[in-house]
Design a protein around this motif. Sequence first.
Motif, short mmCIF file in Angstrom:
data_model
loop_
_atom_site.label_atom_id
_atom_site.label_comp_id
_atom_site.label_asym_id
_atom_site.label_seq_id
_atom_site.Cartn_x
_atom_site.Cartn_y
_atom_site.Cartn_z
N PHE A 183 0.83 -1.20 0.00
CA PHE A 183 0.00 0.00 0.00
C PHE A 183 0.87 1.25 0.00
CE2 PHE A 183 -4.49 -1.07 1.73
CZ PHE A 183 -4.64 -1.96 0.70
N ASN A 184 1.92 1.23 0.80
CA ASN A 184 2.76 2.41 0.88
C ASN A 184 3.57 2.63 -0.38
OD1 ASN A 184 2.52 3.98 3.41
ND2 ASN A 184 2.61 1.92 4.25
N THR A 185 4.02 1.52 -1.02
CA THR A 185 4.70 1.67 -2.30
C THR A 185 3.79 2.41 -3.28
OG1 THR A 185 5.78 -0.45 -1.97
CG2 THR A 185 5.77 0.42 -4.21
N LEU A 186 2.53 1.99 -3.33
CA LEU A 186 1.59 2.60 -4.27
C LEU A 186 1.28 4.05 -3.88
CD1 LEU A 186 -0.81 -0.42 -4.69
CD2 LEU A 186 0.83 0.46 -6.33
N PHE A 187 1.03 4.25 -2.60
CA PHE A 187 0.70 5.60 -2.13
C PHE A 187 1.82 6.58 -2.48
CE2 PHE A 187 1.43 8.76 1.19
CZ PHE A 187 0.28 9.50 1.08
N PHE A 188 3.06 6.22 -2.13
CA PHE A 188 4.18 7.13 -2.41
C PHE A 188 4.41 7.26 -3.90
CE2 PHE A 188 5.50 6.06 1.99
CZ PHE A 188 5.45 7.34 2.48
N GLY A 189 4.32 6.15 -4.62
CA GLY A 189 4.52 6.19 -6.06
C GLY A 189 3.59 7.19 -6.72
N PHE A 190 2.31 7.16 -6.35
CA PHE A 190 1.33 8.06 -6.95
C PHE A 190 1.44 9.48 -6.38
CE2 PHE A 190 -1.00 4.12 -8.05
CZ PHE A 190 -1.20 4.37 -9.38
N PHE A 191 1.47 9.60 -5.04
CA PHE A 191 1.45 10.92 -4.42
C PHE A 191 2.75 11.67 -4.64
CE2 PHE A 191 -1.97 12.19 -1.33
CZ PHE A 191 -2.95 11.49 -2.01
N GLY A 192 3.88 10.94 -4.58
CA GLY A 192 5.18 11.59 -4.76
C GLY A 192 5.21 12.36 -6.06
N GLY A 193 4.70 11.73 -7.13
CA GLY A 193 4.73 12.35 -8.44
C GLY A 193 3.80 13.56 -8.55
N PHE A 194 2.91 13.71 -7.58
CA PHE A 194 1.96 14.80 -7.67
C PHE A 194 2.19 15.90 -6.64
CE2 PHE A 194 0.07 12.86 -11.07
CZ PHE A 194 -0.93 13.66 -11.58
N VAL B 156 -1.38 4.56 5.62
CA VAL B 156 -1.56 5.39 4.42
C VAL B 156 -2.23 6.72 4.78
CG1 VAL B 156 -2.77 5.57 2.23
CG2 VAL B 156 -1.56 3.48 2.80
N GLU B 253 10.00 15.07 -5.55
CA GLU B 253 9.02 14.12 -6.09
C GLU B 253 9.65 12.74 -6.27
OE1 GLU B 253 7.22 15.44 -9.72
OE2 GLU B 253 5.84 16.79 -8.69
N LEU B 256 10.33 11.04 -2.79
CA LEU B 256 9.12 10.49 -2.19
C LEU B 256 8.58 9.32 -2.99
CD1 LEU B 256 7.19 13.71 -1.11
CD2 LEU B 256 8.51 12.15 0.29
N GLY B 257 8.63 9.45 -4.32
CA GLY B 257 8.08 8.40 -5.18
C GLY B 257 8.76 7.06 -4.96
N GLY B 260 8.55 4.47 -0.89
CA GLY B 260 7.69 3.34 -0.56
C GLY B 260 8.26 2.03 -1.07
N ALA B 261 8.75 2.05 -2.31
CA ALA B 261 9.27 0.82 -2.91
C ALA B 261 10.52 0.34 -2.19
CB ALA B 261 9.55 1.04 -4.39
N LEU B 307 6.92 0.95 -10.09
CA LEU B 307 7.09 2.40 -10.12
C LEU B 307 7.16 2.92 -11.54
CD1 LEU B 307 9.49 3.30 -7.22
CD2 LEU B 307 7.02 3.39 -7.34
N ILE B 310 3.72 3.31 -12.92
CA ILE B 310 3.01 4.43 -12.29
C ILE B 310 3.51 5.76 -12.86
CG2 ILE B 310 2.65 5.70 -10.14
CD1 ILE B 310 2.61 3.07 -8.68
N PHE B 311 4.84 5.91 -12.92
CA PHE B 311 5.41 7.19 -13.39
C PHE B 311 5.07 7.43 -14.86
CE2 PHE B 311 9.09 6.82 -10.13
CZ PHE B 311 8.24 7.28 -9.15
#
Lengths: 254, 372
Positions: A183-194, B156, B253, B256-257, B260-261, B307, B310-311
């Motif tokens: 969940f956190n991988t996805l959350f950061f992946g999406f939110f980080g980019g925004f 989250v 960005e 942070l991106g 998580g990974a 990732l 997603i990116f």
Amino acid sequence: MTTITALGLVLLILMLIIGGKQGWKAFMSLILNFGFLFFAVILIAFHVSPFLVTLGIGIVILAITIFMGDDDLLTTQTAFYASLIVLLILLSIIVPIEHFAMVQGFGAEDSDALEGMSLYIGMNFLQISVTTTVLSTLGAIAEASIAISAGLTEVISQHPHLTNRQLMANGMSIGESILGTTFNTLFFGFFGGFLALFIWFMGLNYSFGEIMNNKIFVSELIMIFISFIGVIITIPLTTLVMTHQRHKKFVDND
Amino acid sequence: MKILKQWFTNKKIVILIVLLIIGGCSMWFVNHNQMFYHDTIAKVTKVATDKPQKQVDTFKNKDQVTQQKLTLHILNGNKKGQDITIKNEYSDSQAADQKYKVNDQIFVKLHHYDGKLGGTIQGFKRDYVLVFLAWIVVCLLMMSMAFKGSMALLSVILNAVLFIFAVKLDLHWQGNHVMAIFGTLAVVFSVLTLLLVLGPSKRMLATLGATILGTGISILISLAVFALTHEKGIYYESMEYVTQVPRPLFLAETLLGSLGAVMDESTDIVATLFELKSIDPNISRGQLFLSGRKVGQSIMGPLVNVLFLIFMTDTFISTLLYIKNGNSWGYTFAMNMSLGTVQSLISGIGIVLAIPVASGLAALLLGRRQSV
């Protein structure tokens, strides 16, 4: 040399040193996925139905990520079948959701970037929004299904006589252990980019209501929720597929 | 099917009924929450559609533009109950416009034309879709993994709150300390998430160390590469939604991106090594390190791809628009996909580096010295 080439080389060298053969495969899967993603854009640009592109390219990307991600055949086959089922289920959720949300194309915040461009390009952006949502979640589905199926393969190899019910319990407990970090991988992946978009929202004092109805924000949050749903349903589905696949394997061995 | 029956215990059925009631109530609420909005919301009651007009742009893209006359019924504010008519124009592409149907709810800005009430369309009401999806996520979690699922969701939500706080701080300092704020935020994120997922333990410390070191080193390596190549081929001007200096924002960005990974992978490696230690307490550091590396090797490929997808899908529609506007593929890539590619590569480096760092830290913490 451009920065992208240099970074790519650094990544390749590190993957080879640390990952060996597996590292080479990981790098190749990245390159192939890049190629197919670009190919998807081109197909859609040539008016191939976005729905067909989603299914076709989606299956190819799943296959690349899964079969190049692990060596064990029981693990990869199980993961692949399970993720195909997840892909179909997600598609049946995403299509109505995108029609209700109408988050296709570009938002008001994009207008600067779009200046001087023709937006009347005869593409169905609503269908394309289904494509992008599906593609963005594929990695997460592939990763979760490999994790569950690799864990179960290990369990089966050590305890071959487990009943299906016990296997189900094992699958769910592996699932519980990967859920939090996934969940956190996805959350950061999406939110980080925004990050930039959020600074925009808060800098211009968007109200809570405005953000919750904003085209770009809602589109992004839909992707996060859909990925969460994808990961959650991947866990029991991979285990279910494994209860079928394990017997097939024993027949092969006989 | 037998599995399904065993899984549907009485307790589960009670939970399901409660969830269905909550779902029904919240869906009713979001469809009737207009009074909580300051902006005027109106419901489409009648649509009159004109004949579509064919359009061809300078790049020979064919499209159709259609005019609609919408009759709207105002649902909130001091004009509540009145009807207005608004013109709307949409194309078949619906890239930045939209076709409205009866029963759609729309935000409008009201104004007077010659004493008559009129308005302009501000946007579409979408909040109910989010509530519906959130409800599905909660239902699925409660039905399958109630406790761990709630913890995952809680982490989250806490991270989202922290994220908002950090953005506020960044605005307060007018974007002068972007890296400091979001670097600190990354550390706080990691501590909080790992505490929630793993609890306070030696295991959590090892994972935390690996996450911070892995991410940190990858950013440093990338900065070195940036300096050596003079950032050739990175087009910060193509970054979306920038209201502050783009370069530090882009780095934040990326940081942070990938966080998580990297955390995900470190957790897996450290967890496996703790497991091995509990099975064989005499295992050596070297053996632990090699096992950690093996675990990492099998996760890194899929994780890098998570990732990457997603990116890159974020750039999908603008890439399409560029190609359809007669730009070359090279220019299209540079203006849309180059930043996403750089982000994917940097996070890839972080994911790979986390393998030796996590294996090494866990091995140091758990293993016996070779000489013993």
